[in-house]
Design a protein around this motif. Structure first.
Motif, PDB file in Angstrom:
ATOM      1  N   LEU A 117      31.694  -6.082 -62.730  1.00 33.46           N
ATOM      2  CA  LEU A 117      31.415  -6.897 -61.550  1.00 33.46           C
ATOM      3  C   LEU A 117      32.582  -6.709 -60.585  1.00 33.46           C
ATOM      4  N   HIS A 126      29.903  -3.146 -68.513  1.00 24.46           N
ATOM      5  CA  HIS A 126      29.502  -3.210 -67.108  1.00 24.46           C
ATOM      6  C   HIS A 126      30.662  -3.788 -66.299  1.00 24.46           C
ATOM      7  N   CYS A 162      25.127  -9.076 -57.046  1.00 33.34           N
ATOM      8  CA  CYS A 162      24.621  -8.419 -58.254  1.00 33.34           C
ATOM      9  C   CYS A 162      23.790  -7.177 -57.949  1.00 33.34           C
ATOM     10  N   LEU A 191      23.320  -3.162 -57.412  1.00 38.27           N
ATOM     11  CA  LEU A 191      23.954  -1.986 -58.009  1.00 38.27           C
ATOM     12  C   LEU A 191      24.720  -1.219 -56.939  1.00 38.27           C
ATOM     13  N   SER A 213      20.170  -4.466 -53.221  1.00 38.26           N
ATOM     14  CA  SER A 213      21.268  -3.512 -53.381  1.00 38.26           C
ATOM     15  C   SER A 213      22.496  -3.900 -52.569  1.00 38.26           C
ATOM     16  N   THR A 262      17.540  -6.966 -58.049  1.00 35.09           N
ATOM     17  CA  THR A 262      18.485  -7.630 -57.155  1.00 35.09           C
ATOM     18  C   THR A 262      18.668  -6.772 -55.912  1.00 35.09           C
ATOM     19  N   LEU A 289      20.588 -10.661 -64.025  1.00 27.72           N
ATOM     20  CA  LEU A 289      21.149  -9.342 -64.318  1.00 27.72           C
ATOM     21  C   LEU A 289      21.433  -9.196 -65.810  1.00 27.72           C
ATOM     22  N   TRP A 312      28.361  -3.493 -60.444  1.00 23.43           N
ATOM     23  CA  TRP A 312      27.559  -4.470 -59.716  1.00 23.43           C
ATOM     24  C   TRP A 312      28.411  -5.246 -58.714  1.00 23.43           C
TER      25      TRP A 312
END
Length: 410
Positions: free
Chosen positions: A172, A170, A406, A408, A402, A400, A388, A193
């Motif tokens: 960040l 993933h 955090c 998506l 949008s 969370t 998350l 994210w």
């Protein structure tokens, strides 16, 4: 156990890591990967340094080229039980607990990390272990297809695509543009994210009394990419009656300072503009609390711009370049500040004109800016990131916002 691996300690990362360690039942470690002998050279001002987000060699320059910089302040970490102190030398890294922690962690969060950690990081990804990468961006400027005709660059694209493609990876994004970069690499779709530098926030907004002159400011390192000259050009374009109502303070050091002092004189702004030297982080925050308006002219080359976060927390009415990373996430034009297009001096001038003339508007924006930072605080970030991670590990959809921390992105 959650392990965050980054190259060094800085005062922008510290608050959210401290909040992560405080959460009930938290098993959190921060691993600092840059050997201590390198950090001590930086702290002593004897070298310049550029972080590597891909495991490359640190770059040093002779002491004659070094200059004080906010980014070098406080790189030596505090003594905290959740901080794994950096190795003394490269050899200590190889024999220490650092690789073991990265490998055995239930979740690893990988920031800009020195080359010593990357073999273990890649091994972890290929083993299917949950891994979050965290970075501002891949490219400071857009890259067209011609850029990738070089075989080495094409090979770099392939390596990045392969590293970030597995479902256990993933991202960040600490910059609005980073999501576009990931789309270019065709990676982390549905696993990208929203994140950022989460500065320590104040418990209450800062009162802004109406004064004889409106205090406008900027703080940072005088580099060309910071576009500080835009502030001077905009102030020069104000009507004379408004010029007499402002007091502009530019704080910092850097290679462009001499040129900016010269430009100030050429534009006839000597009575309105003053320059102050580099300040510590604490002094810079106190300086911002004493401002009415903060101008953030950095463009797309600014990865995030934590100074904008600090100015908003100080209840400043902000005027920010919409191309900068932090602006796109934090500032809503006309709601908690003003924005302007990169290089649009005319709009910047109009924004300053409106704020100089209207104390109520300054207070409105300042209060809204402070409230925004309450949603981008280290405590909120730690809670949402933990939620998350829990959702991803359990296979549930994270709950969370949008458009918040955090959330998506893609």
């Amino acid at each position: 156990m959650i392990v965050l691996c980054t190259n060094l300690w800085n005062h922008h990362m510290g608050p959210v890591c401290r909040e992560m360690a405080r959460l009930d039942g938290a098993d959190f470690k921060m691993v600092l990967s840059e050997p201590l002998d390198m950090l001590e050279r930086i702290e002593g001002g004897r070298s310049d340094w550029k972080a590597s987000a891909s495991g490359g060699e640190p770059k040093t320059e002779p002491a004659a080229k070094a200059a004080p910089c906010v980014a070098y302040e406080g790189l030596l970490p505090p003594q905290e039980p959740w901080i794994v102190q950096p190795p003394r030398t490269e050899a200590d890294w190889q024999t220490g607990v650092y690789n073991d922690l990265i490998w055995t962690a239930d979740v690893a969060i990988i920031g800009a990390t020195s080359r010593y950690a990357w073999r273990t990081i890649r091994k972890r990804v290929w083993a299917g272990k949950l891994t979050f990468f965290m970075n501002e961006r891949f490219f400071r400027t857009p890259r067209d297809w011609k850029y990738w005709l070089n075989p080495r660059r094409l090979a770099s694209w392939c390596r990045t695509h392969l590293l970030l493609s597995p479902a256990n990876v993933h991202y960040l994004t600490m910059n609005h543009w980073c999501a576009d970069d990931l789309a270019f690499f065709r990676a982390c779709t549905g696993r990208t994210w929203r994140w950022g530098y989460l500065v320590a926030v104040s418990d209450a907004p800062t009162p802004k009394p109406v004064r004889e002159k409106v205090r406008i400011g900027w703080c940072g390192r005088f580099l060309r990419l910071k576009n500080v000259c835009d502030i001077l050009q905009a102030c020069s374009s104000l009507e004379n009656s408004l010029k007499r109502q402002i007091e502009v303070t530019l704080v910092g050091d850097g290679p462009e300072k001499e040129n900016l002092v010269r430009l100030t004189h050429e534009l006839g702004l000597d009575d309105q503009v003053r320059f102050l030297p580099f300040m510590s982080s604490a002094d810079a925050k106190a300086f911002m609390r004493d401002l009415d308006v903060y101008v953030f002219p950095s463009g797309r080359q600014e990865g995030w711009g934590a100074v904008l976060s600090e100015a908003m927390d100080a209840s400043c009415a902000v005027v920010a370049n919409e191309a900068a990373g932090a602006t796109l996430e934090l500032v809503k034009d006309g709601v908690n500040g003003f924005t302007f297009k990169d290089g649009d001096i005319r709009t910047l001038t109009r924004r300053l004109d409106a704020l100089i003339a209207d104390a109520a508007l300054r207070r409105k924006f300042g209060l809204a800016a402070w409230r925004t930072m309450q949603e981008w605080s280290p405590a909120v970030g730690a809670q949402r990131l933990t939620a998350l991670i829990d959702a991803v590990r359990s296979g549930h959809t994270p709950r969370t916002p949008s458009d918040g921390l955090c959330g998506l992105i893609r």
